[in-house]
Motif scaffolding. Sequence first.
Motif, short mmCIF file in Angstrom:
data_model
loop_
_atom_site.label_atom_id
_atom_site.label_comp_id
_atom_site.label_asym_id
_atom_site.label_seq_id
_atom_site.Cartn_x
_atom_site.Cartn_y
_atom_site.Cartn_z
N ALA A 153 0.85 -1.19 0.00
CA ALA A 153 0.00 0.00 0.00
C ALA A 153 0.88 1.23 0.00
CB ALA A 153 -0.90 -0.01 1.22
N ALA A 154 0.51 2.22 -0.81
CA ALA A 154 1.26 3.47 -0.89
C ALA A 154 0.61 4.48 0.05
CB ALA A 154 1.29 3.97 -2.33
N GLY A 155 0.70 4.26 1.34
CA GLY A 155 0.10 5.17 2.30
C GLY A 155 -1.20 4.61 2.87
N PRO A 156 -1.83 5.37 3.73
CA PRO A 156 -3.06 4.89 4.38
C PRO A 156 -4.22 4.83 3.39
CG PRO A 156 -2.59 7.17 5.00
CD PRO A 156 -1.43 6.69 4.18
N GLU A 157 -5.17 3.97 3.73
CA GLU A 157 -6.36 3.84 2.88
C GLU A 157 -7.16 5.13 2.92
OE1 GLU A 157 -8.52 0.50 4.42
OE2 GLU A 157 -7.47 -0.88 3.09
N ARG A 158 -7.66 5.52 1.77
CA ARG A 158 -8.50 6.72 1.68
C ARG A 158 -9.88 6.32 1.16
NH1 ARG A 158 -6.01 11.23 2.66
NH2 ARG A 158 -3.75 11.25 2.76
N TRP A 159 -10.89 6.77 1.89
CA TRP A 159 -12.27 6.42 1.60
C TRP A 159 -13.01 7.66 1.10
CZ3 TRP A 159 -14.62 1.62 3.26
CH2 TRP A 159 -13.72 0.74 3.86
N SER A 160 -13.82 7.49 0.07
CA SER A 160 -14.70 8.58 -0.37
C SER A 160 -15.94 8.55 0.52
CB SER A 160 -15.12 8.37 -1.83
OG SER A 160 -13.99 8.43 -2.67
N ALA A 161 -16.49 9.72 0.77
CA ALA A 161 -17.66 9.79 1.66
C ALA A 161 -18.72 10.71 1.09
CB ALA A 161 -17.23 10.29 3.04
N ASN A 162 -19.96 10.26 1.20
CA ASN A 162 -21.15 11.08 0.92
C ASN A 162 -21.96 11.05 2.20
OD1 ASN A 162 -20.86 11.75 -1.92
ND2 ASN A 162 -21.10 9.55 -2.26
N LEU A 163 -22.39 12.23 2.62
CA LEU A 163 -23.15 12.26 3.86
C LEU A 163 -24.26 13.29 3.78
CD1 LEU A 163 -21.56 14.52 6.35
CD2 LEU A 163 -19.95 13.39 4.88
N ALA A 164 -25.20 13.12 4.67
CA ALA A 164 -26.31 14.07 4.79
C ALA A 164 -26.28 14.63 6.20
CB ALA A 164 -27.65 13.39 4.52
N LEU A 165 -26.32 15.95 6.28
CA LEU A 165 -26.43 16.65 7.55
C LEU A 165 -27.86 17.11 7.68
CD1 LEU A 165 -23.38 19.03 7.20
CD2 LEU A 165 -23.47 16.89 8.45
N THR A 166 -28.40 17.03 8.85
CA THR A 166 -29.75 17.53 9.07
C THR A 166 -29.72 18.48 10.25
OG1 THR A 166 -30.73 15.53 8.18
CG2 THR A 166 -32.15 16.92 9.51
N ARG A 167 -30.29 19.64 10.04
CA ARG A 167 -30.36 20.66 11.08
C ARG A 167 -31.82 20.78 11.51
NH1 ARG A 167 -27.43 24.44 9.14
NH2 ARG A 167 -25.89 24.50 10.76
N LEU A 168 -32.03 20.77 12.82
CA LEU A 168 -33.36 20.99 13.38
C LEU A 168 -33.51 22.49 13.58
CD1 LEU A 168 -35.89 19.60 14.55
CD2 LEU A 168 -34.75 19.64 16.77
N ILE A 169 -34.57 23.06 13.01
CA ILE A 169 -34.78 24.51 13.02
C ILE A 169 -36.07 24.80 13.79
CG2 ILE A 169 -35.17 26.56 11.60
CD1 ILE A 169 -33.84 24.91 9.29
N TYR A 170 -35.96 25.66 14.78
CA TYR A 170 -37.15 26.08 15.53
C TYR A 170 -37.82 27.20 14.74
CZ TYR A 170 -40.13 27.77 19.26
OH TYR A 170 -41.22 28.13 20.00
N ASP A 171 -39.05 26.95 14.30
CA ASP A 171 -39.76 27.90 13.46
C ASP A 171 -41.25 27.85 13.76
OD1 ASP A 171 -40.50 29.67 11.47
OD2 ASP A 171 -40.28 28.22 9.86
N PRO A 172 -41.69 28.47 14.87
CA PRO A 172 -43.09 28.37 15.26
C PRO A 172 -44.02 29.27 14.46
CG PRO A 172 -41.94 29.78 16.77
CD PRO A 172 -40.90 29.23 15.81
N THR A 173 -43.49 30.16 13.64
CA THR A 173 -44.34 31.16 12.98
C THR A 173 -45.13 30.63 11.80
OG1 THR A 173 -42.49 31.84 11.60
CG2 THR A 173 -42.84 33.04 13.66
N THR A 174 -44.62 29.65 11.09
CA THR A 174 -45.30 29.21 9.88
C THR A 174 -46.34 28.14 10.13
OG1 THR A 174 -43.55 27.65 9.41
CG2 THR A 174 -43.39 29.82 8.38
N SER A 175 -46.10 27.28 11.10
CA SER A 175 -47.05 26.23 11.40
C SER A 175 -46.64 25.59 12.69
CB SER A 175 -47.06 25.18 10.27
OG SER A 175 -47.86 24.10 10.64
N GLY A 176 -47.56 25.02 13.36
CA GLY A 176 -47.23 24.36 14.61
C GLY A 176 -48.47 23.83 15.24
N PRO A 177 -48.35 23.31 16.44
CA PRO A 177 -49.53 22.76 17.09
C PRO A 177 -50.57 23.83 17.33
CG PRO A 177 -47.60 22.73 18.56
CD PRO A 177 -47.16 23.28 17.25
N LYS A 178 -51.79 23.49 17.14
CA LYS A 178 -52.87 24.44 17.29
C LYS A 178 -53.69 24.12 18.51
CE LYS A 178 -53.05 25.72 12.53
NZ LYS A 178 -51.92 26.19 12.24
#
Length: 182
Positions: free
Chosen positions: A157-182
Amino acid sequence: MNGPNGTRLAAGALGLLAVAAVWAGLRASAAAAGAEAAGETLADCRRLAAEIRALRSDAPTAAPETTAEEAVTERVDRAARAAGLPADAVLDVDPRPARRAGETAYRTRSTGLSLAPLTLPELRRFLEALVEDEPGLTVTSLQLTPPRADRPAGAAAAGPERWSANLALTRLIYDPTTSGPK
């Protein structure tokens, strides 16, 4: 009123007084039971209010809706620099539209990332830097592609193994103005 009529009248009055006393006792007993139930209900309400206050302070950490697409890209770039990745390690940043999280006051926004081949320690440092001190940001998907296997058999091996990565990040957003519990 000293005769048999007087005695009957006195006995009737005593009987009525006894019935009134029993009736008053029953009403007092019912009122006491009602007061006790009201006290228990009040205690339950106070306990539930305290629980709601505690849950509000421990609510899922969510970012406010101030995070524009440029801010997500900047966050990814900062994490790459903090992890010591090369400048071209992040191949693609794909912010996606936010979606309502059920009938809540929260929305989720996903961002897809494609990374150039990295060592697993580099990838770990990048992911740690990415979610560090970022409210509501999680890695919800990670897909690794193994190193290419086109080396001749027995070749070192010519150096350490290198892996390709695909990922999804998800952010939780507090947004009570557009819709929410009634």
